[in-house]
Scaffold this motif. Structure first.
Motif, PDB file in Angstrom:
ATOM      1  N   ASP A 251      37.820  42.972  46.981  1.00 15.97           N
ATOM      2  CA  ASP A 251      38.852  42.124  46.394  1.00 15.97           C
ATOM      3  C   ASP A 251      40.211  42.583  46.927  1.00 15.97           C
ATOM      4  O   ASP A 251      40.788  43.570  46.460  1.00 15.97           O
TER       5      ASP A 251
ATOM      6  N   VAL B  92      34.198  39.223  51.084  1.00 16.09           N
ATOM      7  CA  VAL B  92      34.815  37.908  51.168  1.00 16.09           C
ATOM      8  C   VAL B  92      34.211  37.029  52.259  1.00 16.09           C
ATOM      9  O   VAL B  92      34.079  35.811  52.086  1.00 16.09           O
TER      10      VAL B  92
ATOM     11  N   THR C 172      39.353  35.222  52.684  1.00 14.25           N
ATOM     12  CA  THR C 172      39.648  35.425  51.267  1.00 14.25           C
ATOM     13  C   THR C 172      40.045  34.106  50.609  1.00 14.25           C
ATOM     14  O   THR C 172      40.924  33.399  51.087  1.00 14.25           O
TER      15      THR C 172
ATOM     16  N   GLU D  74      41.628  32.008  47.477  1.00 16.38           N
ATOM     17  CA  GLU D  74      42.579  32.165  46.387  1.00 16.38           C
ATOM     18  C   GLU D  74      42.742  30.854  45.628  1.00 16.38           C
ATOM     19  O   GLU D  74      42.580  29.769  46.186  1.00 16.38           O
TER      20      GLU D  74
END
Length: 550
Positions: free
Chosen positions: A226, A465, A270, A272
């Motif tokens: 993370d 990820v 990643t 979001e």
């Protein structure tokens, strides 16, 4: 019997931790050596936090386990040095290491269910971490255990202290593991994915607690996939790939201006909240169909010697074919219990679950359940440890009476490829894989019979990820091709936003808000939903909730 151990000799002038040229290998069946950690070097001072990031299997966990020599028998340290405040960790005797572990170094393992003793209440386990090292009396240790459980965000800590690990939710077990690591106030805390099983609000509590400990001079090493957590908490970062450090430096510099292509790939993968890619297409009104799965007024209370827990309170939900309902909420809110009620693994005290109008707890329950599969929160606990990865998938097909033995073997190899593993991995056992790889096997097994409904309980919580992105794309592709419905349970709100058509928010066993994905993320109504969104940790700059999907 007094089992307390005298303290080790610490050099206050030496760096807190200094690692140089660390190499660790695993013995292969053919007698060769697989080098999992190759020349890792770093230094950590008191009051600093270091993140180690990289894909599953990159050597992150083996690196930190090597420091305390917590390695399986097939592994050995091939070279290098590691010193903790002057103590030679690589050459230390077992007696010295027993003094170091728990007292000088606290360890948070990736899988709390494996690390905690299932036969001892969690409060007693925390207290023993103090009494074993002779740090206080038993009465003082019991009191500190309850206080520390409360410090890491476990509600009703006095009651929870009397409970066994299996009686706690996955997130609560992880918090208990963190409490055990910090209770003796060690000089160094080594955390392997410490927030993986935690929702964003409890994650914020735990990171604040670790920050307080760091401010008192404790050093911290955090293995994590993370990058938002790494950015929020850590000062420096090591990026690992195939056992080597490919990039290192201050966390802001590396994440804002990465030099290496591998680091850039991790950042690009990643997900979001607010990403444009986190927006499944809205369903056109003409395509709306009747619900495939319906839960009506579910209620469930669990009773034990520690008391009773009203886990689910009057929960109703519905999922149409080809649609995804995301279920979010903090650890212990009842999400996983709802999943087990839907799957027929628990009997509701009241209410019912219907699949195509048929009660999954009724006379035809076995036939109904064949049309539903589940991906569990704990991959290692759900896989058969004495079966290979391939055999785990094949066994699922055999029980469903799907295909010939040859076809099942081919299907297993195909599914392993789909979830990012090699066909040759079919011959390896679950314990030979990393936590993320184990979850990929569990997902492959759930997908094997091509179910109508897939219940996913934190399906990507153990994945890095890049593999998470692959798995989410895979689930979306299967849903589009087969029309399978998903009940997606996750504390990762970016994953929920990416995959869900509708979202339900749970708190204290009840649904407090539900609606279309766009409404929940763009214009939340309940204060608790606001709290969840406000607690998100951004990786790239600041986040504006709902900005990309309003």
């Amino acid at each position: 019997m007094n089992r307390s151990t005298p303290p080790v000799t610490i050099d206050p002038q030496a760096p807190l931790l200094e690692v140089s040229g660390l190499r660790t290998g695993f013995r292969r069946a053919d007698g060769g050596q697989f080098v999992a950690v190759d020349g890792v070097t770093f230094r950590l001072e008191q009051g600093r936090a270091l993140a180690i990031v990289g894909e599953s299997g990159s050597g992150k966990s083996v690196t930190i386990r090597s420091l305390l020599r917590l390695l399986p028998r097939t592994a050995s340290i091939l070279g290098g040095e590691a010193r903790l405040a002057g103590i030679d960790l690589i050459g230390a005797s077992d007696r010295t290491l027993r003094r170091v572990r728990g007292r000088e170094v606290g360890m948070v393992f990736q899988n709390a269910m494996e690390a905690l003793n299932p036969t001892i209440p969690v409060g007693r386990q925390l207290a023993e971490a103090l009494t074993w090292h002779g740090l206080c009396t038993r009465a003082e240790a019991r009191a500190r255990a309850i206080t520390t459980l409360g410090d890491v965000g476990i509600p009703e800590p006095e009651r929870r202290a009397r409970m066994y690990p299996f009686q706690l939710s996955g997130g609560m077990r992880q918090r208990a593991m963190i409490a055990m690591a910090i209770i003796a106030e060690p000089r160094l805390v080594v955390a392997d994915e410490p927030t993986t099983a935690l929702d964003v609000t409890v994650q914020a509590q735990v990171l604040d607690l670790l920050a307080e400990i760091k401010d008192r001079g404790t050093g911290l090493i955090m293995v994590t996939h993370d990058l938002g957590v790494a950015r929020r908490f850590c000062d420096d970062v090591l990026v690992m790939n195939q056992g080597k450090v490919v990039e290192s430096g201050p966390i802001e510099v590396v994440l804002d201006s990465p030099r290496e292509p591998y680091t850039r790939m991790l950042l690009e993968a990643t997900l979001e909240v607010g990403d444009v890619r986190a927006a499944p297409p809205e369903e056109a009104p003409t395509t709306v169909r009747e619900p495939l799965l319906v839960a009506e007024h579910l209620d469930k209370t669990f009773r034990s010697r520690g008391g009773q827990t009203h886990a689910v309170r009057d929960v109703s939900l519905a999922i149409r074919p080809g649609r995804t309902l995301g279920l979010v909420g903090e650890s212990g809110s009842g999400k996983s219990t709802v999943a087990r009620l839907v799957m027929g693994l628990h009997e509701p005290d009241s209410g019912r679950v219907l699949l195509d109008g048929q009660d999954v707890h009724g006379e035809e329950s076995r036939l109904q359940r064949r049309r539903m599969q589940m991906v569990f929160q704990n991959p290692y606990g759900s896989l058969l440890p004495h079966y290979t990865a391939g055999a785990n998938i094949i066994e699922s097909l055999r029980l469903q009476e799907i295909g010939t033995p040859g076809e099942r073997t081919e299907r297993a190899a195909e599914l392993l490829r789909l979830v990012g593993l090699a066909p040759d991995d079919a011959r390896r056992y679950p314990q030979q894989f990393s936590g993320g790889q184990q979850q990929r096997i569990a997902i492959a097994r759930a997908l094997a019979p091509e179910p109508d409904v897939l219940v996913c309980d934190e399906p990507t919580s153990a994945l890095d990820v890049s593999i998470q992105a692959q798995i989410l794309d895979l689930l979306a592709e299967i849903q589009e091709r087969l029309g399978v419905a998903y009940l997606l349970i996750s504390h990762n709100l970016a994953v929920v936003e990416r995959m869900s058509d509708e979202v339900a928010v749970m708190k204290d066993g009840a649904i407090v808000e539900r609606g279309e994905r766009r409404a929940i993320f763009g214009d939340p109504q309940h204060p608790y939903t606001h709290r969840l969104l406000d607690a998100i940790l951004p990786v790239r700059g600041s986040r504006v909730p709902g900005a990309a999907i309003a």
